[in-house]
Design an enzyme around this catalytic site. Structure first.
Site, PDB file in Angstrom:
ATOM      1  CB  SER A   1      -8.364   1.007   5.643  1.00 53.66           C
ATOM      2  OG  SER A   1      -9.043   2.212   5.475  1.00 53.66           O
TER       3      SER A   1
ATOM      4  CB  SER B   1      -8.023   4.020   2.887  1.00 49.55           C
ATOM      5  OG  SER B   1      -7.181   3.342   3.804  1.00 49.55           O
TER       6      SER B   1
ATOM      7  CE  LYS C   1      -3.799   2.144   2.637  1.00 47.77           C
ATOM      8  NZ  LYS C   1      -4.648   2.062   3.853  1.00 47.77           N
TER       9      LYS C   1
HETATM   10  N1  GLN Z   1     -13.206   4.546   6.416  1.00 43.93           N
HETATM   11  C1  GLN Z   1     -12.515   4.915   7.604  1.00 43.93           C
HETATM   12  C2  GLN Z   1     -12.073   6.341   7.535  1.00 43.93           C
HETATM   13  O1  GLN Z   1     -12.360   6.963   6.581  1.00 43.93           O
HETATM   14  C3  GLN Z   1     -11.358   3.997   7.847  1.00 43.93           C
HETATM   15  C4  GLN Z   1     -10.152   4.338   7.069  1.00 43.93           C
HETATM   16  C5  GLN Z   1      -8.963   3.514   7.449  1.00 43.93           C
HETATM   17  O2  GLN Z   1      -9.101   2.486   8.102  1.00 43.93           O
HETATM   18  N2  GLN Z   1      -7.786   4.001   7.084  1.00 43.93           N
HETATM   19  O3  GLN Z   1     -11.474   6.860   8.404  1.00 43.93           O
END
Ligand code: GLN
Length: 497
Positions: A180, A156, A81
């Site tokens: 995410s 994400s 990532k």
């Molecule tokens: N969807 C969540 C957020 O927007 C989680 C994102 C993540 O785990 N990086 O914060």
């Protein structure tokens, strides 16, 4: 060896092929690089693909294999990532702010995996600074869901999930602050695990919300995740929250035969939180999840209801804490030391404002604004402190639940992958879809998502398993036993090459 195409094979199959010299690591890397070249224009799963570097890694891996010094992941291709710093390679975090940032050092996770001899194919697309649930906030454009172009892969870590689902890489790293890893795993029909907070070093992982961020693994199966996660964990003195624990061999734990082959999960009690099965989940998801739970029972597990009364407060608590920490963490991007700097400005203050104004996208700005607000004098007690109290209550709920069960199961997400743009106008609606994943991060617990079916539109559904602290082996084993008895994880999207 069977006629499984190499790109579709498990890591252990690839290991045997490499060790038996049926294929070299250079050839294997080429298989995936060629596949990326063909499918990437449709998917946009990567920010960077570095063919030369990958082939050089593979050559080094072949030399190591030839000397008989291969470990479980030596010569296996992987994607990182783009939140993990990689020396000499663009590390963009999905942002214009870092669109010119070539990291001078490796994240701890990257170092560990290099030492293990993995072949890095490239860096995967993600929501800007990991803020989002759809990969749509990336400066580099959305990733498409391999199951349905025009639909989001989740986020994400949507690039990593899509890459594994489309078999552009057998395994990939991700990070999970509020879901995410688990949510994109569920949207793309792959397996993903976020370990206990502190198990994977955050050194060199670009910070979003430090008390919640945790690195983890994506793979085509629990077994592949076990191999990757096992190589990512380990104490690191450069991360003050890194836990000094002896590393576990998750893969070996899976390989041990169960005492009762017909009922491999006999003795396992799976808790079903009433709150997770209440209104809100789509009917198709309920059907798939219920069928998966029936399968768990058929494998010998017992299910029972448990209560997580404060879980419904996870969304407000999570979004206050995450945005507060983000506003602080992202103050480092000022156009001075690294990252985007505005071309024209009047004075230093103006340079800060213009650089940040130009470098950050709308969602990141929204979060910095809200985060700054909830930490400000006069509001801190009303919002941030309250959120911290909720966090404690949520962790207490889990503590009580784990007195009654070994693992908790439920849907990973209340919805399946939505169409690109469908939620963009309503950020709160998108936040609400994180209802089942955020409580886990607030409590610092490990969680896993594995494929368990499809909705009527043919989009994947994931089952989330949550464990007590340090129960990664138990989570992976439960998912592995499920996968030995089912084939959801082996279904592949129809991708015209
Ligand atoms: N969807 C969540 C957020 O927007 C989680 C994102 C993540 O785990 N990086 O914060």
């Amino acid at each position: 060896m069977s006629d499984t195409p190499l790109f579709d094979a498990s890591v252990s199959f690839l290991r045997r092929a490499l060790d038996a010299r049926k294929i070299s690591s250079v050839e294997l890397a080429s298989v995936f690089l060629d596949r990326i070249a063909t499918l990437e224009p449709k998917l946009n799963a990567f920010v960077t693909v570095d063919r030369e570097r990958a082939l050089a890694d593979a050559k080094a891996a072949d030399a190591r294999i030839a000397k008989g010094e291969a470990g479980p992941l030596t010569g296996i291709p992987l994607a990182h990532k783009d939140v993990f710093c990689t020396e000499g390679v663009l590390t963009s975090c999905g942002s214009k702010m870092l669109a010119n940032f070539v990291s001078p050092y490796d994240a701890h996770v990257v170092t560990l995996l290099k030492d293990a001899g993995v072949v890095c194919l490239g860096k995967t697309n993600m929501d800007e600074f990991a803020m989002g649930s759809s990969t749509e906030t990336s400066h580099f454009g959305s990733t498409h869901n391999p199951w349905k172009p025009g639909h989001v892969p989740g986020g994400s870590s949507g690039g990593s999930a899509a890459a594994v689902a489309a078999r552009l890489a057998p395994i990939a790293t991700g990070t999970d602050t509020g879901g995410s890893i688990r949510q994109p795993a569920s949207f793309c029909n792959v397996t993903g695990i976020k370990p206990t907070y502190g198990l994977v070093s955050r050194y060199g992982l670009i910070a979003y919300a430090s008390s919640l961020d945790q690195g983890g693994a994506f793979g085509g199966s629990a077994e592949d995740c076990a191999l990757l996660l096992g190589a990512m964990t380990g104490f690191d003195k450069r991360d003050s929250t890194s836990l000094d624990r002896a590393p576990e061999n998750y893969a070996a734990a899976l390989a041990a035969p169960p005492a009762d082959a017909a009922k491999p999960l006999a003795g396992l009690t799976v808790g079903l939180p009433r709150e997770f099965f209440a209104a809100g989940m789509s009917d198709d998801i309920r059907v798939a999840v219920d069928a998966a739970l029936a399968q768990y029972r058929a494998l010998g597990a017992t299910t029972r209801e448990v209560d997580l009364p404060n879980a419904k407060l996870a969304i407000p608590a999570y979004y206050v804490i995450a945005m507060a920490e983000a506003s602080s963490n992202l103050s480092r991007f000022d156009g001075v030391r690294y990252g985007h700097r505005a071309a024209h400005y009047d004075d230093l203050f103006d340079m800060y404002c213009k650089s940040r104004g130009e470098g950050f996208g709308d969602e990141v700005k929204r979060r910095i604004l809200v985060g700054t607000y909830v930490l400000s004098h006069g509001y801190y007690d009303a919002y941030y402190l309250q959120a911290q109290k909720l966090r404690r209550l949520i962790a207490e709920d889990f503590r009580r639940a784990f007195a009654e069960c070994d693992l908790i199961a439920g849907p990973t997400s209340p919805v399946t992958a939505w169409a690109l743009g469908a939620m963009s106008g309503d950020p709160v609606q998108m936040y609400l879809a994180d209802i089942y994943t955020t409580p886990v991060n607030l409590a610092g617990l490990p969680g896993l998502s594995h494929p368990c079916g499809f909705d009527r539109a043919g989009l994947p559904v994931g089952l989330q398993l949550i464990g007590n602290y340090f129960s990664e082996a138990k989570l992976l084993e439960a998912a592995h036993r499920f996968q030995q008895a089912t084939d959801w994880h082996l279904r592949r999207p129809a991708l015209a090459a």
